[in-house]
Design an enzyme around this catalytic site. Structure first.
Site, PDB file in Angstrom:
ATOM      1  N   ASN A 112      23.653 -10.863  -8.745  1.00 50.82           N
ATOM      2  CA  ASN A 112      24.382 -10.724  -9.908  1.00 50.82           C
ATOM      3  C   ASN A 112      25.171  -9.509  -9.570  1.00 50.82           C
ATOM      4  O   ASN A 112      26.583  -9.731  -9.786  1.00 50.82           O
ATOM      5  CB  ASN A 112      23.499 -10.214 -11.099  1.00 50.82           C
ATOM      6  CG  ASN A 112      22.690 -11.223 -11.791  1.00 50.82           C
ATOM      7  OD1 ASN A 112      23.351 -12.359 -12.140  1.00 50.82           O
ATOM      8  ND2 ASN A 112      21.266 -10.998 -12.017  1.00 50.82           N
ATOM      9  N   GLU A 146      21.562  -2.185 -25.406  1.00 56.69           N
ATOM     10  CA  GLU A 146      21.170  -2.139 -23.903  1.00 56.69           C
ATOM     11  C   GLU A 146      21.145  -0.758 -23.247  1.00 56.69           C
ATOM     12  O   GLU A 146      20.291  -0.506 -22.463  1.00 56.69           O
ATOM     13  CB  GLU A 146      21.992  -3.046 -23.173  1.00 56.69           C
ATOM     14  CG  GLU A 146      22.320  -4.346 -23.310  1.00 56.69           C
ATOM     15  CD  GLU A 146      21.049  -5.064 -23.206  1.00 56.69           C
ATOM     16  OE1 GLU A 146      20.330  -5.130 -22.078  1.00 56.69           O
ATOM     17  OE2 GLU A 146      20.630  -5.985 -24.192  1.00 56.69           O
ATOM     18  N   GLU A 173      18.369   2.104 -15.233  1.00 59.23           N
ATOM     19  CA  GLU A 173      17.190   1.528 -15.990  1.00 59.23           C
ATOM     20  C   GLU A 173      16.172   2.663 -15.991  1.00 59.23           C
ATOM     21  O   GLU A 173      16.060   3.483 -14.532  1.00 59.23           O
ATOM     22  CB  GLU A 173      16.722   0.341 -14.863  1.00 59.23           C
ATOM     23  CG  GLU A 173      15.604  -0.221 -15.369  1.00 59.23           C
ATOM     24  CD  GLU A 173      15.222  -1.448 -14.661  1.00 59.23           C
ATOM     25  OE1 GLU A 173      13.822  -1.793 -14.825  1.00 59.23           O
ATOM     26  OE2 GLU A 173      15.875  -1.973 -13.953  1.00 59.23           O
TER      27      GLU A 173
END
Length: 378
Positions: free
Chosen positions: A279, A232, A241
């Site tokens: 989330n 990841e 990101e």
């Protein structure tokens, strides 16, 4: 780094929202003790309640150690630090540098949550800031405050009972089945943000992680978690990101709480690249940290960042119908963890991504000296 994550995280992590929200209940006065005694800090001085007063708002200060009750603190397993029947508290719940630390009636809020780390920081997770001796002074009467963690000597403390994860109970920490040398071998190019101490501190939130089953199973679970994290984050290189164009797309305005940190504030961060406002709220509710209002804690506090990764590992099911933790401790195989984390890659949809995860898992189990087990692919 997995370029399919933006679409994936809504599918994979949303299932955890219903399961996790509301599971953390802090009951004032209910703390069990991880340790009771003095908290010593800068200049060898003790953390002290000014005048031994029990009035709300009483100043917390440094003072020459004298063995009085004003310097006796109980570090609770619920994340509180208490003296004279009251709690160590950040004034007005502030997250600003320089916010005063005081004594106050225990109330279960984030202003009274503390994490004493293996690195000897005492962190308020709500702000992500450290307990700090004002002005880098060790003089008697020096007020304590919160300040951005700097690693300075005026932010280092020795607490009774050692480090604590603030609400996670025992386990984890120094007993992790992966040594720091093995961790460094697994991630030779890692970003310094992803510290070993941050990981072992985060494990206290989930004491059954890598401590369940036989020694082989424990090492296989640790290897499986770290292998997925490696995939990841590009080997623990990336914190945020990469594709900034995606940032504005992670705000689900249909949620009643909206996006208080801003439309573009909920992009992927941390070891599982946590994304979307719902989330951040679910993870924050589970961990006792306000990530909905302070999402950048996942990119600035190593322990909290690792906690979000463990939160999903221990609670998220994705397309697998079980958690990654359960898959490993019940010998269902590494392939099930891939399906729980990124089911879009499975069933031949993206064999290169799956192979990347399997390669890391195979490498890490080799470092830990255990077999991979069966069912490696999804």
């Amino acid at each position: 780094m997995d370029r399919s994550r933006p679409a994936l995280l809504r599918r994979v992590l949303v299932a955890a929202v219903v399961a996790v929200v509301g599971t953390v209940i802090l009951i004032p006065g209910s703390a069990s003790a991880a340790g009771t005694g003095t908290i010593t800090g800068f200049g060898g001085k003790c953390v002290d309640v000014s005048g031994a007063s029990t009035a709300n708002g009483t100043k917390i200060q440094l003072w020459t150690c004298n063995g009085t009750g004003a310097q006796s603190w109980t570090v609770g397993t619920d994340g509180t630090i208490r003296s004279l029947g009251k709690c160590l508290d950040v004034s007005a719940g502030s997250t600003a540098d320089g916010a005063k630390v005081q004594l106050w009636d225990c109330n279960g809020t984030g202003a009274q949550q503390w994490t004493a780390t293996a690195a000897q920081d005492i962190v308020n997770p709500q702000s992500g800031k450290c307990l700090d001796a004002t002005g880098v002074s060790s003089a008697d009467g020096t007020a304590l405050q919160i300040w951005a963690c700097s690693g300075g000597a005026n932010q280092k403390w020795t607490v009774p009972g050692g480090s604590t994860g603030g609400g996670g109970g025992g386990g984890g920490g120094g007993s992790f089945v992966v040594s720091e040398a093995q961790f460094n071998q697994m991630f030779p190019n890692r970003n310094g943000f992803y510290t070993y101490a941050g990981l072992t501190d985060a494990m206290r939130k989930y004491p059954s992680f890598a401590t369940t089953g036989s020694a082989t199973v424990q090492r296989q679970e640790a290897a499986a978690f770290l292998a997925n994290v490696a995939h990841e984050t590009g080997g623990l290189v990336y914190i945020n990101e990469i594709n900034t164009a995606n940032y504005p797309h992670y705000c689900d305005n249909s949620q009643p709480y909206g996006c208080p940190a801003g439309q573009a504030a909920y992009y992927g961060r941390g070891p599982i690249q946590l994304s979307w406002n719902f989330n951040y709220k679910a993870a924050g509710d589970a961990l006792g940290v306000d990530l909905l209002h302070n999402p950048n804690l996942v990119a600035t506090n190593s322990s909290i960042s690792w906690q979000t990764g463990l939160w999903y590992w221990m609670t998220g099911t994705g397309g697998a119908g079980t958690t990654s933790h359960n898959a490993m401790v019940n010998s269902q195989g590494f392939g099930v963890t891939i399906r729980a984390i990124n089911s879009i890659e499975c069933n031949g949809a993206n064999p290169a991504q799956v192979q990347s995860r399997v390669n890391s898992y195979t490498n890490f189990t080799g470092i830990l000296g255990v077999p991979t087990g069966g069912n490696l692919y999804c």
